[in-house]
Design a protein around this motif. Structure first.
Motif, short mmCIF file in Angstrom:
data_model
loop_
_atom_site.label_atom_id
_atom_site.label_comp_id
_atom_site.label_asym_id
_atom_site.label_seq_id
_atom_site.Cartn_x
_atom_site.Cartn_y
_atom_site.Cartn_z
N TYR A 105 -10.39 -6.65 -0.02
CA TYR A 105 -11.46 -5.65 -0.03
C TYR A 105 -12.84 -6.28 0.06
O TYR A 105 -13.78 -5.65 0.56
CB TYR A 105 -11.34 -4.76 -1.28
CG TYR A 105 -10.27 -3.70 -1.13
CD1 TYR A 105 -10.47 -2.60 -0.31
CD2 TYR A 105 -9.04 -3.82 -1.78
CE1 TYR A 105 -9.48 -1.64 -0.15
CE2 TYR A 105 -8.05 -2.87 -1.62
CZ TYR A 105 -8.28 -1.78 -0.81
OH TYR A 105 -7.29 -0.83 -0.64
N ARG A 120 -5.93 1.38 -4.84
CA ARG A 120 -6.65 2.35 -4.01
C ARG A 120 -7.76 3.02 -4.82
O ARG A 120 -8.90 3.18 -4.34
CB ARG A 120 -5.68 3.40 -3.47
CG ARG A 120 -5.02 3.04 -2.16
CD ARG A 120 -4.24 4.22 -1.58
NE ARG A 120 -3.06 4.52 -2.39
CZ ARG A 120 -1.86 4.00 -2.15
NH1 ARG A 120 -1.69 3.16 -1.16
NH2 ARG A 120 -0.83 4.31 -2.91
N ALA A 121 -7.42 3.43 -6.05
CA ALA A 121 -8.42 4.10 -6.88
C ALA A 121 -9.56 3.15 -7.26
O ALA A 121 -10.74 3.49 -7.16
CB ALA A 121 -7.74 4.65 -8.14
N TRP A 122 -9.21 1.96 -7.68
CA TRP A 122 -10.24 1.01 -8.14
C TRP A 122 -11.14 0.57 -6.99
O TRP A 122 -12.34 0.34 -7.20
CB TRP A 122 -9.58 -0.21 -8.78
CG TRP A 122 -8.80 0.12 -10.02
CD1 TRP A 122 -8.85 1.29 -10.74
CD2 TRP A 122 -7.83 -0.70 -10.67
NE1 TRP A 122 -7.97 1.24 -11.80
CE2 TRP A 122 -7.34 0.04 -11.80
CE3 TRP A 122 -7.33 -1.98 -10.45
CZ2 TRP A 122 -6.37 -0.48 -12.66
CZ3 TRP A 122 -6.38 -2.50 -11.31
CH2 TRP A 122 -5.91 -1.76 -12.40
N SER A 123 -10.58 0.47 -5.78
CA SER A 123 -11.42 0.07 -4.65
C SER A 123 -12.44 1.15 -4.30
O SER A 123 -13.43 0.88 -3.63
CB SER A 123 -10.54 -0.21 -3.42
OG SER A 123 -9.94 0.98 -2.92
N GLU A 124 -12.19 2.38 -4.78
CA GLU A 124 -13.13 3.50 -4.56
C GLU A 124 -13.87 3.86 -5.85
O GLU A 124 -14.46 4.93 -5.96
CB GLU A 124 -12.35 4.72 -4.05
CG GLU A 124 -11.67 4.47 -2.71
CD GLU A 124 -10.68 5.57 -2.35
OE1 GLU A 124 -10.50 6.52 -3.17
OE2 GLU A 124 -10.06 5.48 -1.27
N ASN A 125 -13.80 2.94 -6.83
CA ASN A 125 -14.47 3.13 -8.12
C ASN A 125 -13.99 4.39 -8.84
O ASN A 125 -14.76 5.10 -9.47
CB ASN A 125 -15.99 3.17 -7.95
CG ASN A 125 -16.53 1.84 -7.45
OD1 ASN A 125 -16.16 0.78 -7.95
ND2 ASN A 125 -17.39 1.90 -6.44
N ARG A 126 -12.68 4.68 -8.71
CA ARG A 126 -12.08 5.82 -9.40
C ARG A 126 -11.14 5.34 -10.49
O ARG A 126 -10.49 4.31 -10.34
CB ARG A 126 -11.30 6.70 -8.41
CG ARG A 126 -12.13 7.43 -7.39
CD ARG A 126 -11.28 8.40 -6.58
NE ARG A 126 -10.34 7.75 -5.69
CZ ARG A 126 -9.03 7.70 -5.85
NH1 ARG A 126 -8.47 8.27 -6.93
NH2 ARG A 126 -8.24 7.09 -4.97
N TYR A 146 -5.64 -8.61 -3.42
CA TYR A 146 -6.31 -7.35 -3.09
C TYR A 146 -7.83 -7.51 -3.13
O TYR A 146 -8.54 -6.97 -2.27
CB TYR A 146 -5.89 -6.25 -4.07
CG TYR A 146 -4.52 -5.69 -3.83
CD1 TYR A 146 -4.23 -4.94 -2.69
CD2 TYR A 146 -3.50 -5.88 -4.76
CE1 TYR A 146 -2.97 -4.40 -2.49
CE2 TYR A 146 -2.24 -5.34 -4.57
CZ TYR A 146 -1.97 -4.61 -3.43
OH TYR A 146 -0.72 -4.08 -3.22
N ASP A 203 -1.32 2.43 -6.05
CA ASP A 203 -2.10 3.60 -6.46
C ASP A 203 -3.33 3.17 -7.25
O ASP A 203 -4.43 3.71 -7.09
CB ASP A 203 -1.25 4.55 -7.31
CG ASP A 203 -0.24 5.33 -6.49
OD1 ASP A 203 -0.33 5.30 -5.24
OD2 ASP A 203 0.65 5.97 -7.08
N TRP A 243 0.82 -1.21 0.00
CA TRP A 243 0.00 0.00 0.00
C TRP A 243 0.86 1.26 0.00
O TRP A 243 0.40 2.32 0.42
CB TRP A 243 -0.96 0.01 1.19
CG TRP A 243 -2.20 -0.80 0.97
CD1 TRP A 243 -3.25 -0.50 0.16
CD2 TRP A 243 -2.54 -2.04 1.60
NE1 TRP A 243 -4.22 -1.48 0.24
CE2 TRP A 243 -3.80 -2.44 1.12
CE3 TRP A 243 -1.89 -2.86 2.53
CZ2 TRP A 243 -4.44 -3.60 1.52
CZ3 TRP A 243 -2.52 -4.02 2.92
CH2 TRP A 243 -3.77 -4.39 2.43
#
Length: 367
Positions: A335, A208-214, A331, A205, A197
């Motif tokens: 999640y 983190r983005a994909w886990s927040e749908n970014r 990952y 990076d 992380w």
């Protein structure tokens, strides 16, 4: 496995709260070692060290390796049979922001561990981990050999090159004349896998983005790297420690660990593969290119691992596809929170070692 050289031995890992250190801790614990850790802090949030409750299976000490007195005190009390030195400032981008801290941690910290190591009275094998970036990179298409010049155009790379010079200096000045100590430096890079992380690092990076749908922004989509899963270099480090402790390879050597030369792929390609296993339905469009804020970073860098094959009978295990799958699925499991992560991490280690056994790799065989 590894001819049981680690079973019931005291093994110290510096930097054990970090990504590679945590994976190494678990593997050594599974091999029956009495595992000790030394690091100055939990480096990230989330943290693989905390996610897997590693404090419950190892004897951890908080200590900054820049503090020679405290480092000496702890290591002398442990009197380890093996030391794996991983503690470092590992991020190229951060070396531009904090060059002095990077040099202090990587160069002075390594010197302090070496100084403590050379004064140990018990038998000990020290494996000092640097980086593929220790080489003076001219971005040729050939893999760098252990005899190629070290150096660096950025502070992180320069610090790792300096570490190699100091390790060699300590060996020539002290270690080669001390019969109960054995020393090697090992070099690897482009390591990915579950539980990393770190900030300003490609795969974390993205996750983190994909886990927040970014959608994630990337700087250098066409930079080429020989990507490898974290268990690949760790098997090399463990194999080095095994053979060195058994007096089956010369003292004071260096080894590269990486995948075959034809396994290099672009940043874009590795992200496409990981995205596929992260979300097979919506894997396209998960990242975009943003070239603002770029800093110097090698476009091409790979290692020649012929020496590891010749001296250690070591080769990598996983295909490029498996490397991406292992990474994404760890990952995704984390999640989704539908499985105990310690159990899942051990499951991946078992799958890796089974694949190595099927290939009849030397470190998987019994005596």
């Amino acid at each position: 496995m590894f001819e049981s050289v680690y079973k019931n031995k005291k093994v110290l890992i510096t930097g054990n709260t970090g990504f590679k250190g945590a994976w190494l801790s678990i593997w050594l614990h599974e091999l029956g070692a009495d595992v000790y850790g030394l690091s100055d802090r939990i480096p990230t949030e989330p943290s693989i060290f905390e996610s897997l409750s590693l404090k419950d299976i190892i004897k951890h000490h908080f200590c900054d390796i820049r503090n020679l007195g405290e480092t000496k005190k702890i290591i002398n009390e442990i009197a380890p049979n093996f030391i794996f030195h991983l503690a470092a400032q590992p991020i190229v981008g951060l070396s531009y922001q904090n060059p002095v801290e990077t040099i202090e941690t990587n160069v002075l910290g390594t010197t302090n561990v070496l100084e403590t190591f050379r004064l140990l009275q018990n038998e000990c094998t020290g494996i000092f981990i640097t980086s593929d970036k220790c080489y003076e990179n001219v971005e040729w298409t050939y893999g760098y050999r252990e005899t190629d010049p070290v150096g660096g155009k950025d502070i992180y790379s320069a610090s790792k090159g300096a570490c190699e010079v100091i390790i060699h200096g300590y060996y020539e000045s002290f270690i080669k004349n001390i019969r109960h100590l054995k020393l090697a430096s090992v070099r690897a890079g482009n390591v990915i896998g579950g539980g990393d992380w770190a900030d300003k690092r490609l795969v974390p990076d993205c996750i983190r983005a994909w886990s927040e749908n970014r959608k994630v922004e990337i700087r250098n989509p066409y930079s080429t790297r020989p990507w490898q899963h974290v268990l690949e270099p760790l098997s090399g480090y463990l194999r080095t420690g095994q053979k060195l402790s058994q007096n089956k390879i010369p003292n004071g050597n260096s080894f590269n660990f990486g995948p075959p030369g034809d396994h290099s792929h672009t940043v874009e390609k590795i992200l496409e593969k990981i995205a596929h296993y992260w979300n097979p339905v919506h894997s396209e469009g998960l990242f975009e290119v943003n070239e603002e804020g770029k800093f110097h970073e090698a476009g091409l860098l790979k290692l020649n691992c012929d020496k590891a094959l010749a001296d250690l009978n070591w080769i990598s295990v996983l295909s490029f596809d498996d490397t991406a799958r292992f990474t994404a699925e760890w990952y995704k499991t984390y999640y989704e929170r539908n499985e105990n992560m310690m159990d899942y991490t051990k499951k991946q280690i078992n799958e890796y070692t089974n694949k190595a056994f099927e290939k009849k790799l030397a470190w998987t065989q019994r005596k």
